[in-house]
Design an enzyme around this catalytic site. Sequence first.
Site, mmCIF file in Angstrom:
data_model
loop_
_atom_site.group_PDB
_atom_site.id
_atom_site.type_symbol
_atom_site.label_atom_id
_atom_site.label_comp_id
_atom_site.label_asym_id
_atom_site.label_seq_id
_atom_site.Cartn_x
_atom_site.Cartn_y
_atom_site.Cartn_z
ATOM 1 N N TYR A 1 -3.738 1.509 16.138
ATOM 2 C CA TYR A 1 -2.485 1.534 16.905
ATOM 3 C C TYR A 1 -2.699 1.354 18.407
ATOM 4 O O TYR A 1 -1.931 0.699 19.081
ATOM 5 C CB TYR A 1 -1.737 2.856 16.661
ATOM 6 C CG TYR A 1 -1.211 2.942 15.247
ATOM 7 C CD1 TYR A 1 0.028 2.418 14.922
ATOM 8 C CD2 TYR A 1 -1.980 3.496 14.225
ATOM 9 C CE1 TYR A 1 0.512 2.456 13.621
ATOM 10 C CE2 TYR A 1 -1.518 3.530 12.920
ATOM 11 C CZ TYR A 1 -0.271 3.016 12.627
ATOM 12 O OH TYR A 1 0.190 3.036 11.332
ATOM 13 N N HIS B 1 -2.814 10.922 1.190
ATOM 14 C CA HIS B 1 -2.250 10.673 2.521
ATOM 15 C C HIS B 1 -1.620 11.985 2.992
ATOM 16 O O HIS B 1 -0.406 12.105 3.120
ATOM 17 C CB HIS B 1 -1.241 9.524 2.441
ATOM 18 C CG HIS B 1 -0.881 8.906 3.758
ATOM 19 N ND1 HIS B 1 -1.032 7.563 4.022
ATOM 20 C CD2 HIS B 1 -0.364 9.445 4.888
ATOM 21 C CE1 HIS B 1 -0.614 7.292 5.249
ATOM 22 N NE2 HIS B 1 -0.198 8.423 5.799
ATOM 23 N N ARG C 1 0.854 -1.184 0.000
ATOM 24 C CA ARG C 1 0.000 0.000 0.000
ATOM 25 C C ARG C 1 0.892 1.237 0.000
ATOM 26 O O ARG C 1 1.721 1.403 0.898
ATOM 27 C CB ARG C 1 -0.896 -0.020 1.256
ATOM 28 C CG ARG C 1 -1.715 1.210 1.417
ATOM 29 C CD ARG C 1 -2.674 1.151 2.611
ATOM 30 N NE ARG C 1 -3.268 2.453 2.725
ATOM 31 C CZ ARG C 1 -3.187 3.249 3.790
ATOM 32 N NH1 ARG C 1 -2.585 2.837 4.891
ATOM 33 N NH2 ARG C 1 -3.722 4.443 3.761
ATOM 34 N N ASN D 1 -7.170 1.597 10.330
ATOM 35 C CA ASN D 1 -5.800 1.769 10.829
ATOM 36 C C ASN D 1 -5.881 1.736 12.340
ATOM 37 O O ASN D 1 -6.643 2.514 12.937
ATOM 38 C CB ASN D 1 -5.228 3.115 10.386
ATOM 39 C CG ASN D 1 -5.073 3.215 8.879
ATOM 40 O OD1 ASN D 1 -5.341 2.259 8.147
ATOM 41 N ND2 ASN D 1 -4.646 4.370 8.402
ATOM 42 N N GLU E 1 -6.993 8.303 6.800
ATOM 43 C CA GLU E 1 -7.179 8.955 8.092
ATOM 44 C C GLU E 1 -7.639 10.408 7.959
ATOM 45 O O GLU E 1 -6.917 11.342 8.358
ATOM 46 C CB GLU E 1 -5.893 8.869 8.928
ATOM 47 C CG GLU E 1 -5.447 7.444 9.175
ATOM 48 C CD GLU E 1 -4.219 7.337 10.078
ATOM 49 O OE1 GLU E 1 -3.660 8.375 10.454
ATOM 50 O OE2 GLU E 1 -3.819 6.205 10.399
ATOM 51 N N GLU F 1 -3.360 -0.286 8.302
ATOM 52 C CA GLU F 1 -2.144 0.081 9.048
ATOM 53 C C GLU F 1 -2.222 -0.531 10.433
ATOM 54 O O GLU F 1 -3.285 -0.502 11.076
ATOM 55 C CB GLU F 1 -2.022 1.601 9.248
ATOM 56 C CG GLU F 1 -1.615 2.362 8.032
ATOM 57 C CD GLU F 1 -1.417 3.852 8.309
ATOM 58 O OE1 GLU F 1 -1.126 4.219 9.464
ATOM 59 O OE2 GLU F 1 -1.570 4.632 7.359
HETATM 60 O O1 IFM Z 1 3.042 7.399 10.105
HETATM 61 C C1 IFM Z 1 1.674 7.440 10.341
HETATM 62 C C2 IFM Z 1 0.913 7.278 9.036
HETATM 63 O O2 IFM Z 1 1.287 8.224 8.106
HETATM 64 C C3 IFM Z 1 -0.569 7.405 9.290
HETATM 65 N N1 IFM Z 1 -1.016 6.564 10.358
HETATM 66 C C4 IFM Z 1 -0.247 6.543 11.579
HETATM 67 C C5 IFM Z 1 1.224 6.357 11.274
HETATM 68 C C6 IFM Z 1 2.036 6.346 12.588
HETATM 69 O O3 IFM Z 1 1.858 7.542 13.258
#
Ligand code: IFM
Length: 475
Positions: free
Chosen positions: A296, A120, A76, A294, A165, A376
Amino acid sequence: MSDRFPPGFLWGAATSAYQIEGAVAEGGRTPSIWDTFSHTPGRTDGGDTGDVAVDHYHRMREDVALMADLGLTAYRFSVSWSRVQPTGRGPAVQLGLDFYRRLVDELLDHGIQPALTLYHWDLPQELEDAGGWPARDTAHRFAEYAALVGAALGDRVEHWITLNEPWCSAFLGYASGVHAPGRTEPAAALRAAHHLNLAHGEATSALRAALPARDQIAVSLNSAVIRPLSPDPADLAAVRRIDDLANGIFHGPMLHGAYPANLFADTAPVTDWSFVQDGDLRAIQQPLDALGLNYYTTSLVSAADPRGADPRRADARADGHGASAHSPWPGAASVAFHQPPGERTAMGWTIDPSGLYDLLLRYTKEAPGLPLLITENGAACEDGPGPDGSVHDPDRIGYLHDHLATVRRAMEAGADVRGYYLWSLMDNFEWSFGYGKRFGAVYVDYATLARTPKSSARWYAELARTGELPLVPKA
Ligand code: IFM
């Protein structure tokens, strides 16, 4: 429970144009808002910019060979809008399109499926000068750009993602100002959110017209998993308010054709939403082929205690996106953010794979029948080469293992997950944190730009090869 993923599951890695390409003034490319922002003193750690980044523009073949060596089945990447359409309007620049055509051909030659993200975060500066995302015309410009890229690459790219995002583009870009263009205007942030939604809808329609029917269109949302500090109704109300601003504001119009019921009232002190025009919600709600998530970390919120008397609520604000005197949450002054308990990555983000499970099950329920992609997931760690030059990153392996085991568990519980993109293929420019945070499975020596796969890259290659979660090696 089986640790084996189904055949055909996509094993990918993700990057974005400004974070890796460099070559910012080559091939007719003009500045994006991130060029301007990163060159503004004080905006990024150490004044770092993406001028060179990891020089992927010149090392693209080497990077694709590395992906093939790792056995990736998908990659991606994002297209730099100002490389393809420098002013954000008018005809495409052939040199810009040619770079992405070469990249796509190289991927296909190596048996790697390209997944192309159109946006992006790197808006052409000329469009920001004309008002940026708070201006409605930017959405129309985006649809035009989508049509150009679709016409040029639709014959060879099957996986398309409109926006990455959009929450970050709207709220970090226009409310807290920690991202480009660095504006701190809460009303403009809400306008930006609506125009990003419109851009997604109009671009999806434009792509449908330009692409062969087999091509798949998705959007990547950084859907937040928000937990209450306590079961107190006031804390639950805080969760609802942030959930609307983080999630519902995008998935509401995109998936259901409506903004969340309370959003307009919650944000009434900031804006009257008169920028939403008749027909917009219909234009935004376009059928999608997949939803990209995405993930985290989780967020922990409570009602703000005006007296600050509750010690549980005395933590520093911790929503994980960098320091700013300005909140990225318009209309949510009544909410306090807390650091969720548990171990953290180098970003300070708490590691909590259960949040990914909740997210996958949430969208399985809210968007039944819509396949899910994890577009992500990954961790920043304090990586560095050992005396023999190799880079061992057991913490990243642990993070990936635990999140992927959770994905498998969610799939057994009914989530239709079709693929996983590790963030990120290689270390790169981490926005306002500059090069100080390393998310890559491949280590980049920023002095020489040499690439060295970390042990996590080898671990992930084994997973891609077998489809089965390898054990986590003992430290
Ligand atoms: O690096 C970023 C990415 O560009 C978008 N999502 C989160 C990642 C980590 O912060």
